[in-house]
Design a protein around this motif. Structure first.
Motif, PDB file in Angstrom:
ATOM      1  N   THR A  32     -11.118   8.580 -15.081  1.00 16.45           N
ATOM      2  CA  THR A  32     -11.315   7.161 -14.996  1.00 16.45           C
ATOM      3  C   THR A  32     -10.423   6.240 -15.153  1.00 16.45           C
ATOM      4  O   THR A  32     -10.049   5.443 -14.474  1.00 16.45           O
ATOM      5  CB  THR A  32     -12.763   6.904 -15.758  1.00 16.45           C
ATOM      6  N   ILE A  33      -9.779   6.441 -16.399  1.00 18.52           N
ATOM      7  CA  ILE A  33      -8.765   5.480 -16.727  1.00 18.52           C
ATOM      8  C   ILE A  33      -7.717   5.736 -15.633  1.00 18.52           C
ATOM      9  O   ILE A  33      -7.091   4.571 -15.125  1.00 18.52           O
ATOM     10  CB  ILE A  33      -8.186   5.785 -18.150  1.00 18.52           C
ATOM     11  N   GLN A  35      -7.662   6.382 -12.336  1.00 14.58           N
ATOM     12  CA  GLN A  35      -8.139   5.848 -11.251  1.00 14.58           C
ATOM     13  C   GLN A  35      -7.497   4.564 -11.008  1.00 14.58           C
ATOM     14  O   GLN A  35      -7.064   4.067  -9.924  1.00 14.58           O
ATOM     15  CB  GLN A  35      -9.558   5.624 -11.303  1.00 14.58           C
ATOM     16  N   VAL A  36      -7.154   3.660 -12.130  1.00 10.82           N
ATOM     17  CA  VAL A  36      -6.442   2.182 -11.972  1.00 10.82           C
ATOM     18  C   VAL A  36      -5.150   2.634 -11.179  1.00 10.82           C
ATOM     19  O   VAL A  36      -4.744   1.556 -10.258  1.00 10.82           O
ATOM     20  CB  VAL A  36      -6.454   1.690 -13.331  1.00 10.82           C
ATOM     21  N   VAL A  40      -9.417   6.456  -6.556  1.00 13.55           N
ATOM     22  CA  VAL A  40     -10.384   7.183  -6.667  1.00 13.55           C
ATOM     23  C   VAL A  40     -10.249   8.663  -6.230  1.00 13.55           C
ATOM     24  O   VAL A  40     -10.470   9.721  -6.676  1.00 13.55           O
ATOM     25  CB  VAL A  40     -11.640   6.737  -6.208  1.00 13.55           C
ATOM     26  N   GLU A  44      -9.905  12.057  -8.189  1.00 14.62           N
ATOM     27  CA  GLU A  44     -11.010  13.085  -7.782  1.00 14.62           C
ATOM     28  C   GLU A  44     -10.157  14.684  -7.759  1.00 14.62           C
ATOM     29  O   GLU A  44     -10.896  15.487  -8.295  1.00 14.62           O
ATOM     30  CB  GLU A  44     -11.552  12.823  -6.550  1.00 14.62           C
ATOM     31  N   PHE A 139     -10.486   8.906   7.440  1.00 11.62           N
ATOM     32  CA  PHE A 139      -9.681   7.926   6.785  1.00 11.62           C
ATOM     33  C   PHE A 139      -8.374   8.301   5.931  1.00 11.62           C
ATOM     34  O   PHE A 139      -7.413   7.677   5.863  1.00 11.62           O
ATOM     35  CB  PHE A 139     -10.646   7.370   5.931  1.00 11.62           C
ATOM     36  N   ALA A 190       5.193   1.370   8.611  1.00 13.27           N
ATOM     37  CA  ALA A 190       4.675   0.166   8.960  1.00 13.27           C
ATOM     38  C   ALA A 190       5.610  -0.217  10.319  1.00 13.27           C
ATOM     39  O   ALA A 190       6.759   0.056  10.256  1.00 13.27           O
ATOM     40  CB  ALA A 190       4.786  -1.018   7.993  1.00 13.27           C
ATOM     41  N   LEU A 216       7.128   3.208   4.168  1.00 11.05           N
ATOM     42  CA  LEU A 216       6.663   2.708   3.042  1.00 11.05           C
ATOM     43  C   LEU A 216       6.106   3.727   2.103  1.00 11.05           C
ATOM     44  O   LEU A 216       5.820   5.002   2.281  1.00 11.05           O
ATOM     45  CB  LEU A 216       5.330   2.098   3.663  1.00 11.05           C
ATOM     46  N   LYS A 221      -4.545   2.425  -2.511  1.00 10.22           N
ATOM     47  CA  LYS A 221      -5.732   1.512  -2.527  1.00 10.22           C
ATOM     48  C   LYS A 221      -6.985   2.017  -1.900  1.00 10.22           C
ATOM     49  O   LYS A 221      -6.652   2.538  -0.880  1.00 10.22           O
ATOM     50  CB  LYS A 221      -5.195   0.305  -2.239  1.00 10.22           C
ATOM     51  N   GLN A 222      -7.976   1.530  -2.189  1.00  7.23           N
ATOM     52  CA  GLN A 222      -9.202   2.012  -1.823  1.00  7.23           C
ATOM     53  C   GLN A 222      -9.361   1.687  -0.389  1.00  7.23           C
ATOM     54  O   GLN A 222     -10.009   2.541   0.441  1.00  7.23           O
ATOM     55  CB  GLN A 222     -10.517   1.415  -2.588  1.00  7.23           C
ATOM     56  N   ASN A 223      -9.154   0.505  -0.030  1.00  5.41           N
ATOM     57  CA  ASN A 223      -9.342   0.239   1.409  1.00  5.41           C
ATOM     58  C   ASN A 223      -8.285   0.273   2.342  1.00  5.41           C
ATOM     59  O   ASN A 223      -8.128  -0.169   3.558  1.00  5.41           O
ATOM     60  CB  ASN A 223     -10.100  -1.419   1.741  1.00  5.41           C
ATOM     61  N   GLU A 224      -7.187   0.740   1.922  1.00  2.00           N
ATOM     62  CA  GLU A 224      -5.967   0.883   2.706  1.00  2.00           C
ATOM     63  C   GLU A 224      -5.622   2.162   3.368  1.00  2.00           C
ATOM     64  O   GLU A 224      -5.863   3.258   2.543  1.00  2.00           O
ATOM     65  CB  GLU A 224      -4.744   0.559   1.565  1.00  2.00           C
ATOM     66  N   GLY A 333     -18.636  -0.566   6.632  1.00  2.00           N
ATOM     67  CA  GLY A 333     -17.674  -1.770   6.651  1.00  2.00           C
ATOM     68  C   GLY A 333     -17.602  -2.510   7.838  1.00  2.00           C
ATOM     69  O   GLY A 333     -18.591  -2.216   8.648  1.00  2.00           O
TER      70      GLY A 333
ATOM     71  N   TRP B 518     -17.420   9.812  -8.121  1.00  2.00           N
ATOM     72  CA  TRP B 518     -16.558   9.708  -9.346  1.00  2.00           C
ATOM     73  C   TRP B 518     -16.071   8.324  -9.441  1.00  2.00           C
ATOM     74  O   TRP B 518     -14.918   7.939  -9.767  1.00  2.00           O
ATOM     75  CB  TRP B 518     -15.202  10.612  -9.127  1.00  2.00           C
ATOM     76  N   ASN B 523     -19.011   7.495 -13.561  1.00  2.00           N
ATOM     77  CA  ASN B 523     -18.344   8.052 -14.755  1.00  2.00           C
ATOM     78  C   ASN B 523     -18.972   7.833 -15.895  1.00  2.00           C
ATOM     79  O   ASN B 523     -19.210   8.817 -16.887  1.00  2.00           O
ATOM     80  CB  ASN B 523     -17.069   8.028 -14.527  1.00  2.00           C
ATOM     81  N   LEU B 570     -12.158  -2.391 -15.588  1.00  2.00           N
ATOM     82  CA  LEU B 570     -11.185  -1.477 -14.904  1.00  2.00           C
ATOM     83  C   LEU B 570     -10.686  -2.073 -13.523  1.00  2.00           C
ATOM     84  O   LEU B 570      -9.817  -1.949 -13.226  1.00  2.00           O
ATOM     85  CB  LEU B 570     -11.517  -0.025 -14.836  1.00  2.00           C
ATOM     86  N   VAL B 572     -11.559  -1.290 -10.805  1.00  2.00           N
ATOM     87  CA  VAL B 572     -11.742  -0.360  -9.338  1.00  2.00           C
ATOM     88  C   VAL B 572     -13.056   0.138  -9.210  1.00  2.00           C
ATOM     89  O   VAL B 572     -13.889  -0.004  -9.950  1.00  2.00           O
ATOM     90  CB  VAL B 572     -10.673   0.851  -9.620  1.00  2.00           C
TER      91      VAL B 572
ATOM     92  N   PRO C 206       8.303  -5.065   5.263  1.00  2.00           N
ATOM     93  CA  PRO C 206       7.235  -5.045   6.194  1.00  2.00           C
ATOM     94  C   PRO C 206       5.954  -5.592   5.638  1.00  2.00           C
ATOM     95  O   PRO C 206       5.619  -5.290   4.471  1.00  2.00           O
ATOM     96  CB  PRO C 206       7.246  -3.613   6.530  1.00  2.00           C
ATOM     97  N   ARG C 211      -6.403  -4.668   6.336  1.00  2.00           N
ATOM     98  CA  ARG C 211      -7.289  -3.874   5.489  1.00  2.00           C
ATOM     99  C   ARG C 211      -8.616  -4.148   6.159  1.00  2.00           C
ATOM    100  O   ARG C 211      -8.823  -5.453   6.353  1.00  2.00           O
ATOM    101  CB  ARG C 211      -7.496  -4.436   4.098  1.00  2.00           C
ATOM    102  N   LYS C 213     -12.710  -4.522   6.049  1.00  2.00           N
ATOM    103  CA  LYS C 213     -13.479  -5.007   4.984  1.00  2.00           C
ATOM    104  C   LYS C 213     -14.702  -3.993   4.675  1.00  2.00           C
ATOM    105  O   LYS C 213     -15.172  -3.458   5.468  1.00  2.00           O
ATOM    106  CB  LYS C 213     -14.139  -6.389   5.094  1.00  2.00           C
ATOM    107  N   SER C 214     -15.019  -3.930   3.461  1.00  2.00           N
ATOM    108  CA  SER C 214     -15.896  -2.692   2.914  1.00  2.00           C
ATOM    109  C   SER C 214     -17.207  -3.844   2.767  1.00  2.00           C
ATOM    110  O   SER C 214     -17.177  -4.742   2.142  1.00  2.00           O
ATOM    111  CB  SER C 214     -15.665  -2.273   2.008  1.00  2.00           C
ATOM    112  N   THR C 215     -18.540  -3.236   3.111  1.00  2.00           N
ATOM    113  CA  THR C 215     -19.859  -3.910   2.796  1.00  2.00           C
ATOM    114  C   THR C 215     -19.890  -3.878   1.343  1.00  2.00           C
ATOM    115  O   THR C 215     -20.986  -4.415   0.822  1.00  2.00           O
ATOM    116  CB  THR C 215     -21.007  -3.144   3.315  1.00  2.00           C
TER     117      THR C 215
END
Lengths: 383, 632, 218
Positions: A32-33, A35-36, A40, A44, A139, A190, A216, A221-224, A333, B518, B523, B570, B572, C206, C211, C213-215
């Motif tokens: 968990t720590i 993940q920052v 995620v 995992e 994804f 990019a 790059l 990041k989660q949504n990238e 999304g 996770w 967690n 955190l 995230v 660059p 991004r 967007k997520s719900t």
């Protein structure tokens, strides 16, 4: 029977249980720590879907395991649980609570392990209003797709996973004697216009008339999304057909011919074709009055499956997915100023298992602790 | 007679507290309460002006009070009135608070010395472009990695923006007399429309009429940029913002029918009266407008009225007072007058619990949701559930442990909640993914119950260790019953946390497409379940007996607080619903304190004062706490 | 029942087999090349239509969208597209387009717009009386306000701005009924004046990929 019990004895230890539970706590905490830093998905993979945790000493290329990973801890717990029941627990009414509880847990763990096999098949279905698609896209994974378009009513897709594309790879295609050689590869890139290069010799791949790809750092990041780019050459029987550059951020295919057949090649997110198609009729992003806070997201879609004579509309919204032919479509999304919907597509044949496990665990716990409570109250009343 | 003292004392205190919650009396003079009850749509929900005042002011400075012209303004509605109707007055009020020294440096040399420095709008005016520039740079940084300066400057910029929006809620702030202005507007509409039509058709038109209506239209279009609070009800247009408009929209919509809506005129007259000091006139308009609302939108008035009364009653603050008194009495009951003080304590505890419950129920009514919807309400609920468990425990054991635990947990959780409330609207609307009452009522409430039980077990563990190591009131019966309490509560915690965690997984499966991802909050819940499992298995295996159980329960406090608050820090994952960095310090301090107590608990048993004194004592001069009865 | 203390080291080697169970399950890492057939897809054509990001990512200008203007889908030609509604069902359309170089020059473009309103073209020396020159971020910008002739059956109006930047020219155009444009005039000016360009940025960093967007976002 006793021979089996003998064999299982070491695994029935309660100390083993506590040891495994403790290791699990350490894994969960560290994962968990971390993940920052690594996101995620990566956390995992490193902490929970691995056999060991590794550390690399500075200036060395070694990976030294220093702690058991999720798979070892999970398997030991599973074995411990099963062994303890087989060896020790005689089926008595008093123990029925614990038996049910542990059975539910076993079922849950096994079900999750099974579901994990399908996690790499998770994909997204991105639809603009009015658009129809019969495929979804991954994804995390990309593919170099070489498509034989010679046929009149069908195409043959040869999908090469991006993991096979590091610089210098030579890939022999299973059909038509074609070979692909990767001259250069950026895992993430990019697209910019040539005038934006910091200096003339800056490494880049010319991709289109007004665009070049520069490398790059991989993003966590989660949504990238990572967008790879590749420079490759196609050979047929050692004869060079051509060299091209492709980037996933600009999926315009290149065309070539070889051996009398027509081909297209494109670098794009890995596609999962489905035997049915989905059309987005309308996406709604309802907000609370006078604010931008989202009240509800919903997608009205049309499901078309000629082979099963299905042609119907359905509404997918938060906490209400569509389940069809083993796939589940969730509202995940949106994009493009609410014009585009993004549905998450998951395949989880064991989706019922957690519900059953939950029922078993709840009943088991209520029985076990209920019996304790009853006997406790009886003693108090007597006293 | 002696038996009645606890009841009398208890009831007196409870009644005193309840009397503080009664609706405010209407004071002579300005009808502030009347204004405070008027409804306005903010953040997607209809609230009384009173709440808008409280939220805005406590966002700008941490008390919600401020000084102006040397005087302290304590009532949020008074502050809001000034901002909305006499902006030139509130511009000089020291509304905005800054504590970060680097921000204070931007505005000239002054040493903050760690205190809050207050500024007025006029004080900050020369620095607006600088503040905007710094804020624009701060937004470039990811919200997880901003430093205190960046967070502080963004907060200041947002407070200033909010202030501007408030000033333009029911009028255009620069208008010398908005009431007269809208009357003039009303007169300009008809000839203005005619001039526009003539001009469009190519006919000769009255230039002055044309210019006037264009001017007004542009003015109100500009005004609509300040939309935030929608004060004008329009029941004829329910689809637009659920039937609420900003004053600018209402004025612009008046062009076609040629008539300014009554609410706008009413607010205009209120403004004129307030500015000219006409108290009677102001009160009259407020009353008239209130009657109008009762006739046109009666169904939308119930909740704001109750919310106004709820804001005034502050049930959770009152409950906190009772919890503290109960705690003091319960602690003293261990030293002397056990029966009297003990009984009074439990009566007060129950009284506090009832007030606490009432507050919880009113919140549920106002929001229309199960009790736990955000971090603030989770704190309220965790306290409530723990106190209920403690009352039950006290009923069974009657040894004052339940009272002490209940009072401590009740007080601490309400204190934490109070600090969480300063972060925004605690009755806020729920974002889309949480819009499901079923899962909110089962998974979320279950997790909160798990937290309650864990903290309760931990607190009993602390009492076990402290009493055992430092005091002589630790005979075998006491330690046994403490041990049994801990075990029972840990079992309950295991049940709740395991079931709630699995329910959370099922909810995630239905919403996000996977049972377990996770995610940090997931967690955290898993850690609680694992720790509970370790405690139970260690006890069954005999590896941990009473003392071990106590130490492990105290560690459970650490696991639970990290799961509840730590994961939010955190930043995230899918669960980061409340980012509070100010809480990091207290959280760290709490963890260290629990580790210290665990260390004390690990001191070998033969050095425990309570155990050493067991052999020596024949005639206990302190009540022996046996199960069932208290013997003197 | 108290468990018997068992040392992990007493485990017989055969037990290692049990630990290998998960290995089977994880060997299915997909590194394989897959070959399959799909119904005919006209890939090249599909790519050219719409939902693919144009090769030049995220136009190198920022602006502040005025209140009341609703965003419309953009395309490779139109980098910005808006619509604003007026009374009586009228509406106005606003477009932001960029061309490389001079794009034909100021005169020909203004005459192009004049032509759209059926107005006669002007010569270069007649231009200064109809245009208003100003400066945005250090480069020239020209504003025009064009209206159909007085007796026209369908009155229409164009508010236009031509911004000459190094290497390319930006065109911002608002078309609609004269009265609606009158009320939007100030907003149009504010909009164009809010443009901030990145063409001076040669750092070569660059832009990050867009991004979605997520719900689940805040």
């Amino acid at each position: 029977m006793s021979k089996i019990v003998q064999w299982l004895k070491p695994f029935t230890s309660l100390k083993l249980t506590i040891f495994c539970l403790g290791c699990a706590m350490v894994l969960v905490f560290l994962g968990t720590i971390d993940q920052v830093n690594i996101g995620v998905y990566e956390a995992e993979n490193r902490y929970f879907k691995s056999f060991f945790l590794f550390f690399t000493p500075p200036h060395m290329d070694l990976r030294i395991p220093w702690f058991p990973g999720g798979y070892i801890v999970g398997s030991l717990l599973l074995v411990n649980l099963v062994a303890a029941h087989v060896a020790r627990f005689r089926l008595s009414l008093k123990k029925i609570g614990i038996v049910l509880l542990h059975s539910g847990l076993i079922l849950l763990l096994v079900g999750q392990l099974f579901a994990d096999l399908f996690v790499d098949l998770e994909s997204q279905l991105r639809l603009d209003q009015g658009e129809t698609k019969n495929y979804s896209e991954s994804f995390y994974f990309d593919e170099l797709a070489v498509i034989d378009t010679t046929g009149a009513d069908s195409d043959l897709v040869i999908s090469i996973p991006a993991s096979r594309l590091p610089k210098g790879s030579k890939i022999d295609l299973p059909v038509d004697g074609l070979r692909i050689v990767i001259n250069d590869y950026y895992p993430n890139s990019a697209l910019i216009s040539p005038s934006q290069l910091p200096q003339p010799g800056y490494p880049h791949l010319p991709v289109g008339p007004m665009a070049v790809a520069v490398q790059l750092e991989k993003t966590y990041k989660q949504n990238e999304r990572n967008l790879p780019a590749a420079d490759f050459s196609v050979f047929k029987k050692d004869e060079l057909i051509g060299s091209w550059r492709l980037a996933a951020g600009f999926p315009r295919p290149i065309n070539f011919q070889a051996g009398g057949k027509k081909y297209e090649a494109v670098l794009r997110p890995k596609r999962f074709y489905k035997p049915f198609a989905i059309t987005l009729i309308q996406f709604r992003h309802d907000r609370y009055a006078g604010t931008d806070i989202a009240k509800n997201f919903s997608s009205r879609i049309r499901l078309l499956d000629p082979s099963r004579h299905e042609d119907r509309e359905s509404l997918i919204f938060m906490n209400n997915p569509l389940r069809y032919r083993g796939f589940t479509f969730y509202q995940a999304g949106f994009d493009n100023n609410d014009q585009t919907t993004v549905l998450q597509v998951a395949q989880n044949p064991s989706w019922l298992v957690p519900y059953i496990s939950c029922a078993l665990i709840v009943i088991g716990m209520l029985l076990q602790f209920g019996m304790h409570l009853v006997s406790f109250v009886k003693r108090r009343v007597i006293a | 007679m002696k038996r009645l003292i606890p009841w009398i004392l208890g009831l007196v205190l409870v009644v005193w507290v309840i009397s503080r919650m009664l609706p405010p009396k209407d004071a002579p003079g300005l009808d502030l309460n009347g204004f405070a009850k008027l409804p306005v749509l903010v953040g997607g929900r209809v609230m009384p002006m009173d709440t808008l005042g409280r939220l805005s002011l406590s966002g700008m400075n941490h008390h919600g009070t401020y000084t102006t012209a040397g005087r302290m303004v304590e009532q949020p509605s008074q502050g809001l009135l000034d901002i909305m109707m006499m902006p030139e007055h509130s511009d000089t009020a020291k509304l905005f608070e800054v504590s970060n020294q680097e921000i204070v440096d931007l505005f000239g040399s002054q040493d903050a010395k760690g205190q809050f420095v207050s500024y007025s709008f006029n004080d900050l005016k020369p620095y607006f472009s600088e503040i905007e520039k710094q804020a624009a740079m701060a937004t470039q940084a990811d919200s997880e990695t901003r430093n205190p300066f960046q967070r502080g400057i963004l907060k200041l910029r947002d407070s200033l923006r909010l202030y501007l929006q408030l000033k333009n809620t029911i009028q255009a702030e620069d208008s010398p007399d908005f009431g007269k202005e809208i009357e003039a507007f009303q007169m300009v509409i008809q000839p203005g429309i005619k001039a526009v039509r003539d001009r469009d058709a190519g006919k000769p038109f009255d230039n002055q009429d044309f210019e006037r209506i264009v001017l007004f239209t542009q003015r109100y279009q500009n005004l609509s940029q300040a939309k935030y609070a929608f004060a004008i009800p329009s029941p004829q247009v329910p689809e637009e913002n659920d039937g609420w408009r900003h004053v600018s929209q209402a004025l612009l919509s008046a062009i076609v029918p040629g008539q300014v809506p009554y609410p706008v005129l009413a607010y205009g007259r209120m403004i004129s009266a307030y500015r000219s000091g006409d108290i009677v006139g102001f009160n009259d308009v407020v009353r008239e407008y209130g009657d109008y609302l009762s006739k046109t939108i009666p169904q939308k008035l119930d909740r704001p009225k109750i919310e106004f009364l709820f804001n005034h009653a502050q049930p959770f603050l009152q409950a906190m007072t009772l919890y503290v008194i109960a705690l003091v009495l319960a602690l003293f009951s261990w030293l002397f007058w056990p029966k009297t003080l003990g009984k009074t304590a439990i009566i007060l505890l129950v009284g506090a619990f009832l007030v606490h419950t009432a507050g919880l129920i009113v919140r549920m009514y106002l929001q229309g949701r199960p009790p736990v919807t955000n971090l603030y309400s989770s704190a309220i609920f965790v306290g409530w559930a723990s106190v209920m468990l403690c009352i039950l425990m006290e009923r069974f054991y009657r040894n004052g442990i339940g009272s002490v635990c209940g009072a401590v947990i009740g007080f601490v959780t309400l204190l934490i909640a109070h600090n969480l409330q300063l972060d925004g609207d605690s009755l806020e609307m729920l974002r889309a993914v949480l819009d499901t009452n079923g899962w909110l009522a089962t998974h979320v409430v279950g997790e909160a119950l798990g937290y309650s039980a864990m903290f309760l077990a931990g607190l009993i563990g602390i009492i076990y260790i402290l009493r055992g190591v430092f005091t002589t009131s630790f005979d075998e019966a006491t330690s046994k019953s403490l041990g049994r309490m801990m075990y029972g509560v840990v079992c309950f915690a295991t049940l709740c946390s395991l079931v709630a965690t699995i329910l959370g997984g099922i909810w995630a499966d239905q919403s996000w497409g996977r049972f377990w991802g996770w995610d940090p909050k997931e967690n955290g819940a898993l850690l609680i379940v694992l720790w509970n499992a370790i405690i139970l298995h260690a006890r069954w295996g005999g590896y941990a007996r009473e003392r071990g159980l106590a130490v492990m329960s105290v560690f459970g406090n650490i696991v639970t607080s990290l799961s509840w608050f730590g994961v939010n820090m955190l930043g995230v994952g899918l669960h980061s619903y409340g980012f509070m960095d100010q809480a990091f310090g207290p959280l760290l301090a709490f963890v260290v304190s629990q580790l210290a107590i665990m260390a004390i608990g690990c001191v070998p048993l033969e050095h425990w004062r309570g155990i050493k004194s067991r052999g020596r004592r024949k005639e206990p001069d302190i009540p022996v706490l046996t199960t069932g009865t208290v013997q003197p | 029942m108290i468990a018997e203390a068992t040392r992990i080291s007493q485990l017989r080697p055969g037990y290692a087999v049990l630990l290998c169970v998960p290995i089977f399950l994880t060997s299915c890492r997909n590194d394989k090349i897959e070959v399959y057939r799909i119904p005919k897809e006209n890939l090249s054509v599909a790519m050219e239509q719409g939902n693919v990001a144009p090769p030049v990512p995220e136009h190198s200008a920022q602006w502040v969208k005025p209140d009341g203007w609703s965003e419309q889908p953009v395309s490779e030609m139109r980098l910005g597209s808006f619509k604003v509604n007026g009374p009586d069902g009228t509406s106005a359309d606003i477009s932001v387009v960029v061309f490389p170089g001079e794009a034909g020059g100021l005169v020909s473009n203004i005459n192009r717009w004049r032509g759209q309103l059926e107005l006669p073209p002007l010569e270069e020396k007649q231009l200064p009386e109809t245009i208003q020159q100003t400066e945005i971020q250090g480069a020239p910008a020209f504003f025009v306000d064009l209206r159909t002739a007085e007796n026209s059956a369908k009155p229409s109006r164009i508010l236009g701005a031509v911004l000459q930047r190094p290497g390319r020219t930006w065109f911002v155009k608002m078309t609609g009924s004269p009265t609606l444009l009158e009320s939007q005039r100030q907003k149009f000016f504010d909009f164009v004046n809010s443009f901030r360009f990145n063409d001076s940025d040669q750092s070569g960093v660059p832009p990050s990929p867009p991004r979605q967007k997520s719900t689940n976002d805040e």
